[in-house]
Design an enzyme around this catalytic site. Structure first.
Site, PDB file in Angstrom:
ATOM      1  N   ARG A   1       5.980  45.664   9.485  1.00 60.29           N
ATOM      2  CA  ARG A   1       5.042  44.678   8.937  1.00 60.29           C
ATOM      3  C   ARG A   1       3.869  44.519   9.887  1.00 60.29           C
ATOM      4  O   ARG A   1       3.814  45.162  10.926  1.00 60.29           O
ATOM      5  CB  ARG A   1       5.645  43.257   8.820  1.00 60.29           C
ATOM      6  CG  ARG A   1       7.049  43.161   8.894  1.00 60.29           C
ATOM      7  CD  ARG A   1       7.594  41.782   8.678  1.00 60.29           C
ATOM      8  NE  ARG A   1       8.569  41.551   9.742  1.00 60.29           N
ATOM      9  CZ  ARG A   1       8.497  40.587  10.629  1.00 60.29           C
ATOM     10  NH1 ARG A   1       7.493  39.740  10.600  1.00 60.29           N
ATOM     11  NH2 ARG A   1       9.423  40.468  11.542  1.00 60.29           N
TER      12      ARG A   1
ATOM     13  N   ASP B   1      17.063  48.734  16.897  1.00 61.15           N
ATOM     14  CA  ASP B   1      16.635  47.666  17.806  1.00 61.15           C
ATOM     15  C   ASP B   1      16.073  48.332  19.070  1.00 61.15           C
ATOM     16  O   ASP B   1      16.824  48.980  19.808  1.00 61.15           O
ATOM     17  CB  ASP B   1      17.850  46.792  18.141  1.00 61.15           C
ATOM     18  CG  ASP B   1      17.508  45.674  19.106  1.00 61.15           C
ATOM     19  OD1 ASP B   1      16.363  45.638  19.623  1.00 61.15           O
ATOM     20  OD2 ASP B   1      18.394  44.830  19.349  1.00 61.15           O
TER      21      ASP B   1
ATOM     22  N   SER C   1      -1.109  42.021  24.799  1.00 56.53           N
ATOM     23  CA  SER C   1      -1.667  40.792  24.206  1.00 56.53           C
ATOM     24  C   SER C   1      -2.619  40.171  25.205  1.00 56.53           C
ATOM     25  O   SER C   1      -2.423  40.313  26.427  1.00 56.53           O
ATOM     26  CB  SER C   1      -0.537  39.797  23.906  1.00 56.53           C
ATOM     27  OG  SER C   1      -1.083  38.516  23.630  1.00 56.53           O
TER      28      SER C   1
ATOM     29  N   TYR D   1       6.745  35.375  26.921  1.00 54.98           N
ATOM     30  CA  TYR D   1       5.880  36.336  26.212  1.00 54.98           C
ATOM     31  C   TYR D   1       4.783  36.864  27.145  1.00 54.98           C
ATOM     32  O   TYR D   1       4.522  38.070  27.208  1.00 54.98           O
ATOM     33  CB  TYR D   1       5.276  35.630  24.993  1.00 54.98           C
ATOM     34  CG  TYR D   1       4.457  36.500  24.080  1.00 54.98           C
ATOM     35  CD1 TYR D   1       5.065  37.403  23.209  1.00 54.98           C
ATOM     36  CD2 TYR D   1       3.065  36.408  24.065  1.00 54.98           C
ATOM     37  CE1 TYR D   1       4.306  38.190  22.351  1.00 54.98           C
ATOM     38  CE2 TYR D   1       2.296  37.187  23.211  1.00 54.98           C
ATOM     39  CZ  TYR D   1       2.918  38.079  22.355  1.00 54.98           C
ATOM     40  OH  TYR D   1       2.168  38.858  21.505  1.00 54.98           O
TER      41      TYR D   1
ATOM     42  N   ALA E   1       4.816  37.008  30.398  1.00 50.13           N
ATOM     43  CA  ALA E   1       5.426  37.879  31.412  1.00 50.13           C
ATOM     44  C   ALA E   1       5.716  39.253  30.821  1.00 50.13           C
ATOM     45  O   ALA E   1       5.483  40.290  31.461  1.00 50.13           O
ATOM     46  CB  ALA E   1       6.707  37.245  31.949  1.00 50.13           C
TER      47      ALA E   1
ATOM     48  N   LYS F   1       4.185  40.762  28.346  1.00 50.40           N
ATOM     49  CA  LYS F   1       2.957  41.511  28.048  1.00 50.40           C
ATOM     50  C   LYS F   1       2.213  41.894  29.330  1.00 50.40           C
ATOM     51  O   LYS F   1       1.605  42.967  29.398  1.00 50.40           O
ATOM     52  CB  LYS F   1       2.064  40.702  27.101  1.00 50.40           C
ATOM     53  CG  LYS F   1       2.686  40.461  25.724  1.00 50.40           C
ATOM     54  CD  LYS F   1       2.958  41.763  24.975  1.00 50.40           C
ATOM     55  CE  LYS F   1       3.377  41.521  23.527  1.00 50.40           C
ATOM     56  NZ  LYS F   1       3.581  42.768  22.783  1.00 50.40           N
TER      57      LYS F   1
ATOM     58  N   ILE G   1      -4.410  37.490  15.770  1.00 49.09           N
ATOM     59  CA  ILE G   1      -4.514  38.348  14.581  1.00 49.09           C
ATOM     60  C   ILE G   1      -3.682  37.709  13.463  1.00 49.09           C
ATOM     61  O   ILE G   1      -2.566  37.225  13.731  1.00 49.09           O
ATOM     62  CB  ILE G   1      -3.973  39.767  14.893  1.00 49.09           C
ATOM     63  CG1 ILE G   1      -4.610  40.347  16.166  1.00 49.09           C
ATOM     64  CG2 ILE G   1      -4.144  40.695  13.694  1.00 49.09           C
ATOM     65  CD1 ILE G   1      -6.110  40.513  16.147  1.00 49.09           C
TER      66      ILE G   1
HETATM   67  P1  NDP Z   1       5.213  40.736  13.281  1.00 47.58           P
HETATM   68  O1  NDP Z   1       6.140  39.645  13.667  1.00 47.58           O
HETATM   69  O2  NDP Z   1       4.387  40.587  12.035  1.00 47.58           O
HETATM   70  O3  NDP Z   1       6.010  42.129  13.200  1.00 47.58           O
HETATM   71  C1  NDP Z   1       6.784  42.543  14.286  1.00 47.58           C
HETATM   72  C2  NDP Z   1       7.407  43.886  13.992  1.00 47.58           C
HETATM   73  O4  NDP Z   1       8.183  44.240  15.154  1.00 47.58           O
HETATM   74  C3  NDP Z   1       8.365  43.864  12.811  1.00 47.58           C
HETATM   75  O5  NDP Z   1       8.283  45.063  12.084  1.00 47.58           O
HETATM   76  C4  NDP Z   1       9.742  43.762  13.483  1.00 47.58           C
HETATM   77  O6  NDP Z   1      10.808  44.342  12.753  1.00 47.58           O
HETATM   78  C5  NDP Z   1       9.518  44.573  14.736  1.00 47.58           C
HETATM   79  N1  NDP Z   1      10.479  44.227  15.765  1.00 47.58           N
HETATM   80  C6  NDP Z   1      10.671  43.034  16.364  1.00 47.58           C
HETATM   81  N2  NDP Z   1      11.688  43.114  17.238  1.00 47.58           N
HETATM   82  C7  NDP Z   1      12.158  44.379  17.170  1.00 47.58           C
HETATM   83  C8  NDP Z   1      13.218  45.086  17.816  1.00 47.58           C
HETATM   84  N3  NDP Z   1      13.988  44.476  18.714  1.00 47.58           N
HETATM   85  N4  NDP Z   1      13.410  46.370  17.494  1.00 47.58           N
HETATM   86  C9  NDP Z   1      12.644  46.996  16.578  1.00 47.58           C
HETATM   87  N5  NDP Z   1      11.620  46.386  15.944  1.00 47.58           N
HETATM   88  C10 NDP Z   1      11.398  45.100  16.234  1.00 47.58           C
HETATM   89  O7  NDP Z   1       4.278  40.944  14.574  1.00 47.58           O
HETATM   90  P2  NDP Z   1       2.728  41.320  14.703  1.00 47.58           P
HETATM   91  O8  NDP Z   1       2.390  42.403  13.767  1.00 47.58           O
HETATM   92  O9  NDP Z   1       1.940  40.076  14.686  1.00 47.58           O
HETATM   93  O10 NDP Z   1       2.698  41.848  16.209  1.00 47.58           O
HETATM   94  C11 NDP Z   1       2.852  43.220  16.541  1.00 47.58           C
HETATM   95  C12 NDP Z   1       2.626  43.377  18.027  1.00 47.58           C
HETATM   96  O11 NDP Z   1       1.342  42.875  18.386  1.00 47.58           O
HETATM   97  C13 NDP Z   1       3.633  42.601  18.880  1.00 47.58           C
HETATM   98  O12 NDP Z   1       3.958  43.349  20.026  1.00 47.58           O
HETATM   99  C14 NDP Z   1       2.865  41.370  19.263  1.00 47.58           C
HETATM  100  O13 NDP Z   1       3.340  40.809  20.470  1.00 47.58           O
HETATM  101  C15 NDP Z   1       1.467  41.923  19.413  1.00 47.58           C
HETATM  102  N6  NDP Z   1       0.436  40.918  19.283  1.00 47.58           N
HETATM  103  C16 NDP Z   1       0.262  40.213  18.123  1.00 47.58           C
HETATM  104  C17 NDP Z   1      -0.735  39.264  18.041  1.00 47.58           C
HETATM  105  C18 NDP Z   1      -0.989  38.465  16.809  1.00 47.58           C
HETATM  106  O14 NDP Z   1      -1.870  37.587  16.850  1.00 47.58           O
HETATM  107  N7  NDP Z   1      -0.304  38.694  15.703  1.00 47.58           N
HETATM  108  C19 NDP Z   1      -1.593  38.966  19.179  1.00 47.58           C
HETATM  109  C20 NDP Z   1      -1.328  39.764  20.351  1.00 47.58           C
HETATM  110  C21 NDP Z   1      -0.344  40.711  20.377  1.00 47.58           C
HETATM  111  P3  NDP Z   1      11.351  43.691  11.378  1.00 47.58           P
HETATM  112  O15 NDP Z   1      10.215  43.830  10.400  1.00 47.58           O
HETATM  113  O16 NDP Z   1      12.521  44.542  11.026  1.00 47.58           O
HETATM  114  O17 NDP Z   1      11.682  42.272  11.685  1.00 47.58           O
END
Ligand code: NDP
Length: 248
Positions: free
Chosen positions: A16, A64, A143, A156, A158, A160, A189
């Site tokens: 997603r 995972d 991030s 979080y 720490a 990043k 975002i």
């Molecule tokens: P979402 O919460 O929308 O999606 C996170 C995705 O990561 C999901 O597909 C989820 O899987 C997957 N995921 C989480 N934990 C695991 C795991 N242990 N193993 C495998 N997959 C995992 O997050 P965003 O799209 O918003 O964020 C994506 C990245 O961008 C992250 O690293 C976040 O920290 C970073 N980020 C986001 C910001 C924002 O404003 N949104 C800002 C700065 C950084 P599943 O769908 O199966 O749950």
């Protein structure tokens, strides 16, 4: 233009949000994509959407990223399925926010294990293959919080900040094999992760974004594709903030 024809990309957290958009953007430019997420339902959905638009481009893997052994097995499976990979995007990430006073050990461990150790696990799984691949790239989604910190997000921030240190170290270690390693640091975002921010917090955040709005998942995908492209061959160890000017 099919900038990534003949290339294979692994996108963690591709189920997603930002990862889903990155996976779709690569496929649209001709790449084959391994979409990894925690749940079969989410990576399966993204891969399904990609295959609908670009038949035969994507496969889904529910793993995972925090599980070291499972990720090494995933590496073997993806190589068996695709032959090789050229680009690894470490995007899987979670938050477990709370002031340190109330933060549980589990909140710390879950975030560090997913956001930081997850990247260690995937780089371990793919580095040998990347060292032999054409135009090899590692791109870590950090991030702005890893750059400036945030009250209520010590775990979080720490994770990043650690990911940024990891990025620079890997960039140095793998430079001899021409594997570049860079980080993209998104600001705020619009995704599920930021979807439940209270209106008051949202208004406060907006005051600190010079460009005056949250970014889109496409904004991040565009930066990732730039760093993954041939044009970026001489860029390594960098952190590209895509944040509407928040951290300038
Ligand atoms: P979402 O919460 O929308 O999606 C996170 C995705 O990561 C999901 O597909 C989820 O899987 C997957 N995921 C989480 N934990 C695991 C795991 N242990 N193993 C495998 N997959 C995992 O997050 P965003 O799209 O918003 O964020 C994506 C990245 O961008 C992250 O690293 C976040 O920290 C970073 N980020 C986001 C910001 C924002 O404003 N949104 C800002 C700065 C950084 P599943 O769908 O199966 O749950």
């Amino acid at each position: 233009m099919q900038r990534f024809a003949g290339k294979t990309v692994v996108v963690t957290g591709g189920g997603r949000g930002i990862g889903g958009s990155i996976a779709m953007a690569f496929a649209a430019e001709g790449a084959k994509v391994a979409v990894v997420s925690r749940n079969e339902s989410s990576c399966g959905k993204t891969a399904g959407e990609i295959n609908l638009a670009f038949p035969g481009s994507a496969r889904a893997y529910a793993v995972d990223v925090a599980d070291h052994e499972a990720v090494q097995e995933l590496g073997k499976q993806i190589i068996a399925d695709f032959g090789t990979i050229n680009i690894l995007v470490n995007n899987a990430g979670v938050t477990r926010d709370g002031l340190l006073m109330r933060m549980k050990e589990e909140d710390w461990t879950t975030v560090l294990d997913t956001n930081l150790k997850g990247a260690f696990n995937t780089v371990k799984a793919f580095m040998r293959v990347l060292m032999k691949a054409e135009d090899p790239r590692i791109i870590n989604i950090a991030s702005v919080i890893g750059l400036i910190g945030n009250a209520g997000q010590a775990n979080y921030a720490a994770s990043k900040a650690g990911l940024i240190g990891f990025t620079k170290s890997i960039a140095r270690e793998l430079s001899g094999r021409h594997v570049t390693c860079n980080a993209v640091a998104p600001g705020f975002i619009t995704t599920d992760m930021t979807g439940d921010l209270p209106e008051k917090v949202r208004e406060e955040v907006l005051k600190n974004i010079p460009l005056g709005s949250f970014g889109t998942v496409e904004d991040i995908a565009a930066a990732v594709l730039f760093l993954a492209g041939k044009e970026a061959r001489y860029i390594t160890g960098q952190v590209l903030a895509v944040d509407g000017g928040m951290t300038m």
